[in-house]
Enzyme design. Structure first.
Site, PDB file in Angstrom:
ATOM      1  N   ASP A  60       5.158  -0.261  -0.907  1.00  0.00           N
ATOM      2  CA  ASP A  60       5.631  -0.608   0.441  1.00  0.00           C
ATOM      3  C   ASP A  60       6.273  -1.992   0.460  1.00  0.00           C
ATOM      4  O   ASP A  60       6.066  -2.809  -0.435  1.00  0.00           O
ATOM      5  CB  ASP A  60       4.480  -0.559   1.454  1.00  0.00           C
ATOM      6  CG  ASP A  60       3.406  -1.611   1.194  1.00  0.00           C
ATOM      7  OD1 ASP A  60       3.041  -1.807   0.019  1.00  0.00           O
ATOM      8  OD2 ASP A  60       2.951  -2.253   2.155  1.00  0.00           O
ATOM      9  N   GLU A  68       0.064  -2.081   0.864  1.00  0.00           N
ATOM     10  CA  GLU A  68      -0.511  -3.359   0.416  1.00  0.00           C
ATOM     11  C   GLU A  68      -0.182  -4.470   1.390  1.00  0.00           C
ATOM     12  O   GLU A  68      -1.002  -5.342   1.683  1.00  0.00           O
ATOM     13  CB  GLU A  68       0.021  -3.709  -0.980  1.00  0.00           C
ATOM     14  CG  GLU A  68      -0.681  -4.892  -1.639  1.00  0.00           C
ATOM     15  CD  GLU A  68       0.004  -6.234  -1.451  1.00  0.00           C
ATOM     16  OE1 GLU A  68      -0.529  -7.240  -1.928  1.00  0.00           O
ATOM     17  OE2 GLU A  68       1.083  -6.308  -0.797  1.00  0.00           O
TER      18      GLU A  68
HETATM   19 ZN   LIG Z   1       3.464  -7.813  -3.182  1.00  0.00          ZN
END
Ligand SMILES: [Zn+2]
Length: 418
Positions: free
Chosen positions: A87, A182
């Site tokens: 992401d 993340e």
């Molecule tokens: Zn990163």
């Protein structure tokens, strides 16, 4: 040891393909993954891994990609995992990324073509000074680049292809893990560590070439709730104790020259107010507390409580409550129990022709959570710079060094095994 000349220059081509796929995560979404489009990249990666011959490669329902490179040695080597996140940050758009390559960078500022107000200034990006002669990849100035962390994804993919193409390079079982979300702190919420089956892991998500980070902040949250004394303002003399004013007095007495994000660096921690709300009768203050040691956290929390107590002396009929919430812990505590994890990475970086630099992260990583979930996991450089912004950049040469580091590291684990 493998000479640099044995490596192909294919990582950039992969990277340029991956960054055009929008994978921005969404902190407001309750689903997992937080945005369905992250699976577009996940599906592509799983298909490419299967094409390489990794038959178990797949994308799961939560948007995680798992794959195994089988061992090609008789030795008993611990199972090592290489991990990156797919992401990109919600802070800056990742839609319609148009990467540009500045070939053979000569120094100076880089003006981004589609928005000339976006300039990567050499003075503000000192890391550019070590990139003379390299090929620098930027955006056109309208989006982020997504080198955080698609540089890491491309490097792991390229290293996997190298290991498959070169069966004479011996290694144990290697696991590949690509995670969603993340950037919104949910990157390991749905990871299946049992299915992964790795002993040790490395995230490939660091900044400058040659760096390895085995330390993160330890983090707590603190909430202070103040109960003041409310009366009608027309008849308040000598009676009213205003919760908003008490809260403001606490914030005002925080240290001004130390102990804050804006006055600290390196190994110094801080006490940082992140929320304030309230009315006459009740007010709430939210803090985050950061330090590299448990002791440092406790000291800062004690300091906060002393300040609160001191302020409360002026408001004898008001009360307060202070609550501490544990957030995450410095992964060094776990990683230090297995010193070979960092030692081998340092050796791999050296074999890739770089000067290894050990560092610490003033924040948390997926690795800090993975470490405490039982998978010790330091962070190795991916080469990404100025991430979460339209000025983000990465160099081809740094990505190639990261590929070499991953391959050398797989080899070192095999060499050192019984
Ligand atoms: Zn990163």
């Amino acid at each position: 040891m493998i000479p640099a000349s044995a490596f192909k220059h294919t990582v950039t081509e992969r990277f340029l393909r991956y960054v055009t796929i929008d994978t921005q995560s969404d902190p407001c979404s309750p689903t997992s993954p937080s945005s369905e489009k992250q699976k577009d990249l996940g599906r592509l990666l799983a298909a490419e891994l299967r094409e390489m011959g990794l038959t178990d490669a797949h994308l799961d329902q939560h948007g995680y990609v798992y794959a195994t490179i089988p061992a090609n040695t008789e030795r008993k080597v611990p199972v090592i995992c290489f991990c990156s996140h797919m992401d990109t940050s919600p802070d800056c758009t990742g839609r319609n990324v148009k990467p540009q390559i500045v070939r053979n960078y000569r120094g100076g500022d880089i003006v981004l073509p589609a928005d000339p107000s976006q300039v990567i200034r050499a003075a503000e990006h000192p890391a550019l000074s070590s990139q003379i002669g390299n090929d620098i990849i930027t955006t056109d100035g309208t989006t982020l680049l997504g080198a955080d962390n698609k540089a890491g994804v491309a490097e792991i993919m390229d290293a996997a292809q190298f290991l498959i193409d070169n069966p004479d390079v011996k290694h144990g079982t290697i696991k590949i893990l690509f995670t969603p979300d993340e950037e919104i702190g949910r990157g390991v919420d749905n990871v299946d560590l049992k299915k992964l089956g790795a002993n040790f892991a490395y995230t490939i998500d660091g900044e400058t070439a040659g760096h390895i980070e085995d330390e993160t902040f330890s983090a707590d949250g603190a909430t202070i709730t103040i109960e003041g004394v409310s009366t009608h303002p027309g008849f308040a003399k000598g009676k009213m104790e205003h919760a908003i004013k008490i809260a403001s007095a606490i914030v005002d007495r925080l240290p001004k020259d130390t102990c804050s994000p804006e006055t600290t660096e390196g190994k110094q921690g801080f006490l940082h107010p992140i929320a304030i709300s309230g009315a006459l009768e009740q007010a709430t203050l939210g803090f985050i507390v950061r330090d590299f040691t448990e002791n440092g956290l406790k000291e800062k929390e004690a300091l906060l409580e002393r300040i609160v107590n001191d302020v409360m002396k002026d408001y004898p009929r008001s009360t307060y409550r202070m609550e501490i919430q544990e957030q995450y812990r410095n992964m060094k505590e776990v990683i230090d129990r297995h010193p070979q994890i960092v030692e081998y990475a340092v050796e791999a970086i050296r074999r890739a022709g770089l000067r290894p630099v050990r560092g610490s992260i003033r924040g948390g990583t997926d690795g800090s959570r993975l470490s405490f979930m039982g998978l010790p996991c330091p962070n190795i450089f991916a080469g990404e710079h100025a991430f979460h912004s339209r000025l983000e950049w990465v160099s081809r040469q740094d990505m190639e060094k990261a590929v070499q580091t991953i391959v050398q590291l797989a080899m070192i684990w095999e060499e050192r095994a019984a």
